[in-house]
Design an enzyme around this catalytic site. Sequence first.
Site, PDB file in Angstrom:
ATOM      1  N   HIS B 322      -1.156   5.026  -2.061  1.00 45.18           N
ATOM      2  CA  HIS B 322       0.302   5.110  -1.938  1.00 45.18           C
ATOM      3  C   HIS B 322       0.720   4.083  -0.880  1.00 45.18           C
ATOM      4  O   HIS B 322       1.665   3.349  -1.082  1.00 45.18           O
ATOM      5  CB  HIS B 322       0.710   6.531  -1.561  1.00 45.18           C
ATOM      6  CG  HIS B 322       2.186   6.752  -1.550  1.00 45.18           C
ATOM      7  ND1 HIS B 322       2.981   6.482  -2.635  1.00 45.18           N
ATOM      8  CD2 HIS B 322       3.029   7.207  -0.580  1.00 45.18           C
ATOM      9  CE1 HIS B 322       4.250   6.761  -2.341  1.00 45.18           C
ATOM     10  NE2 HIS B 322       4.312   7.195  -1.101  1.00 45.18           N
ATOM     11  N   HIS B 359       8.362  -0.876  -1.987  1.00 40.62           N
ATOM     12  CA  HIS B 359       8.273   0.468  -2.544  1.00 40.62           C
ATOM     13  C   HIS B 359       9.323   0.629  -3.639  1.00 40.62           C
ATOM     14  O   HIS B 359      10.515   0.660  -3.356  1.00 40.62           O
ATOM     15  CB  HIS B 359       8.486   1.482  -1.416  1.00 40.62           C
ATOM     16  CG  HIS B 359       8.152   2.891  -1.789  1.00 40.62           C
ATOM     17  ND1 HIS B 359       8.107   3.338  -3.094  1.00 40.62           N
ATOM     18  CD2 HIS B 359       7.836   3.956  -1.008  1.00 40.62           C
ATOM     19  CE1 HIS B 359       7.790   4.622  -3.086  1.00 40.62           C
ATOM     20  NE2 HIS B 359       7.621   5.014  -1.849  1.00 40.62           N
TER      21      HIS B 359
END
Lengths: 426, 432
Positions: B322, B359
């Site tokens: 992530h 992101h």
Amino acid sequence: MAAAARRAVFTGLGVLSPIGSDPDSFFTALCERKSGVRRLSFADPSGLPCPVGGELPEFNPKKVITNKDHLKSFKMMARTVQMGLVAATVAFRDAKLEIGRLDPDRAGVEFGAGMIASELDDLGRAARISMTAADGPVSLGTWGEKGIKDIPPLWMLKYLPNMPSCHASITLDLRGPSNTITESDAASLLALGEAYRIVQRDVADVMIVGGAESKMNPLSQTRHNLFQQLSKCADDPAAAHRPFDRDRDGSVLGEAAAAVVLEDLGHAQKRGARIFAELAAFACGFDRARDGTVMAKVIRTALQRAGAKIDEVDHVNAQGLATPAGDRWEAKAIREVFGPRTPVWAPKGNFGSAGAAAGVVELVGSVLALDRRQLPPTRNCENPDPDCPVHVHTKGIRPIERPFAVKLNFTDMGQVGVAVIRRWES
Amino acid sequence: MNHSRRVVITGMGAITPLGHTPKELYANQLEGNSGVGPIFRFDAHTFPTQFASQVKDFDLAKHIRDPDRFRHCGLNTKFALAAAKQALTDSGLLGNNRVDRTALGVYLGSGEGSHDFPNLTLSMALACPADGYKVDPTTFYRHSLRTFGSAHEYEMEMHTTSGHVAEEYALEGPNYTCQTACAASGQAVGEALELIRRGEADAVLTGGSHSMIHPFGVTGFNLLTTLSMRNAEPVRASRPFDLNRDGFVLGEGAGMVVLEELDHAKKRGAPIYAELAGYGTTADAYRVTDSHPDGRGAIACMKLALKDAGLKPGDLDYVNAHGTSTQVNDRAETIAIKDVFGEYAYKLPISSSKSMLGHLICAAGVVELITCVHIIRNGVMVPTINYETPDPDCDLDYIPNKPREKHVDRALSNSFGFGGQNVSLIVSRFAD
């Protein structure tokens, strides 16, 4: 299909609605044809094209949530989020589940939610101090420099659609799957379908499935009055939302939240849980032509998966949006599958359209109906529309003799969900 | 676990800050290029953060005919339409009437559209006294009802993206949209996998699309102090696992994959890029503001994905983290990886695509999954760029700054979202 040996049952219910904020009073109000639709009271609605709606008559989350740490986080929650958390907590307790005794890794949560509008008071001053002149416009430069500093730091977290399920996971210690489905009017029913798959594939024994939606704030009112087909019958609020009626002219907005505990049958039996009904099958699809073809196919698929014959279905719990085209579309699909005799019930007549929450709120109605063997009438369908050639149940309480009920929801674009539930014979 | 219906990836599409096709994206990732630069979507020169990772030169007309039909849609829907078409074309399902269209589903993790900032803020400002916070609803209604565009407001609703995609490409099977913040498209892919395994669909177009590079989006993340504020060096701002990381860089875009039941794919001679072998999802059940400091939910999540794929930790060759570049995430994710993989964690190459792409929020998970597929097929792992100063708390092999060759058969992709939402996906080289 993969082996579907695991069965799922409803073992707890929670509901907050304009006509009742516990399952008993909700069902009684449905049976008594009560309406929760009135002139809006949260703010002066006179400037709105549709100034009526279904508001919760009272909402006091502190009656349900008493833990001090959890109460502290209430200021981080929009009203929709608070409502969802309360409904989930009530359902959890109704099922006699206890934190500490339930394996948290095998318990999860699914919600249906929509866009949660910002309260204006969170942003108003930031906008005001960013104005370049008395009549505007708002300067982006000033907003960036000064406005932002004037907004509560956790502003965004108050309104994320996944917050009802996140706060439920935290408050009830649910560490299994957690998801939030955002398919408008079909959202919470689709969430139920997914929770069913989760229980069946054996990654959770208990799923809290909920829906929450409050449009009782100015920004939501403006937006939905602009794009949603709302009724113009403001002078008679209680009669405004008229599912399948000849004179229907649109929905009214209602706020509501509900949650059910969906539990693996073996798990429920082992702990001696009270079982309300079984979720016998679920199916979903996309009615691209918006003519009922795929909707009918989805209903048939669900019935087939449930092993339910047409004459074993007690009633169809319909979407009943009360828009001219929406009800025709839905009636066409129901008629194609069931013919003219199966009773159709549209509980939105009592409290309006609760958007993403509608699916589970209305489902609770049918779960209670099967459990109590009583089908409440559809409110405000006084002159059934010949263009909706289905048998809408409108008069009195109908004794329930058949084992299945079908719950149907769909969106204006064509997303369709269908759940088949079976009454529980202990 | 043994799954009676295996699921493979037969198509991919991507609209990203580093390319408008999956191939272009991977080429840029191997070069270690960054998509980050000054914000051009709106004038952000006074905002705490003035840069982002944006999709450049996007024109829907290059992807579909008559794009004017979608003029009221947000970027999220436009990106989705373009990426979806690529993926469906790639898999041979676009306009293919030899397959049952009601067995083709859509499952997106996609965000909302963006508010009409000028008219919303002005409607509030005119309704708010100079010395107070209380906005007068009547004044607000008067201005907002007159100035908001109804089509724009409608297209902000989250079901419209998956609805337009299904309508445009004739996908009449199960249709879902989920919103679990930064985990959304990973979760969509995972639940789409389950729809196929259970026989509710033969193929599902799945992935996500999002753009929060608008005034309210940047405002919200800046208030949470999660965005990097390295305004002087935007390209160096996203630095996952580096000691001097100071937050994530907001990105935008869309990624789509076609998941398909193996026999269905074989029968019609579809390209098979990889197998989606495992999926795990959990909740931290800790706080909405922070992930669990010991990575509790992330650990359980990766273990579930391994179990679902029938694999042991040592079977994995690569992890796409992530890796947001926030202090808390990168530390907790490192702790979680060590817990799951033990000593092997130190031998397991890990990288964060977010170092280059930023992101993509709801779209992040699926774009990172597409990167994993490329790595398996091409044998070169993408780097974590901007990695300069090791953090003692993050002491694993993050493939710093340069791509690395390795034969990768199985990769793990993590996505974690606000509120404690965790998703892990495992993708494998396809072997019959």
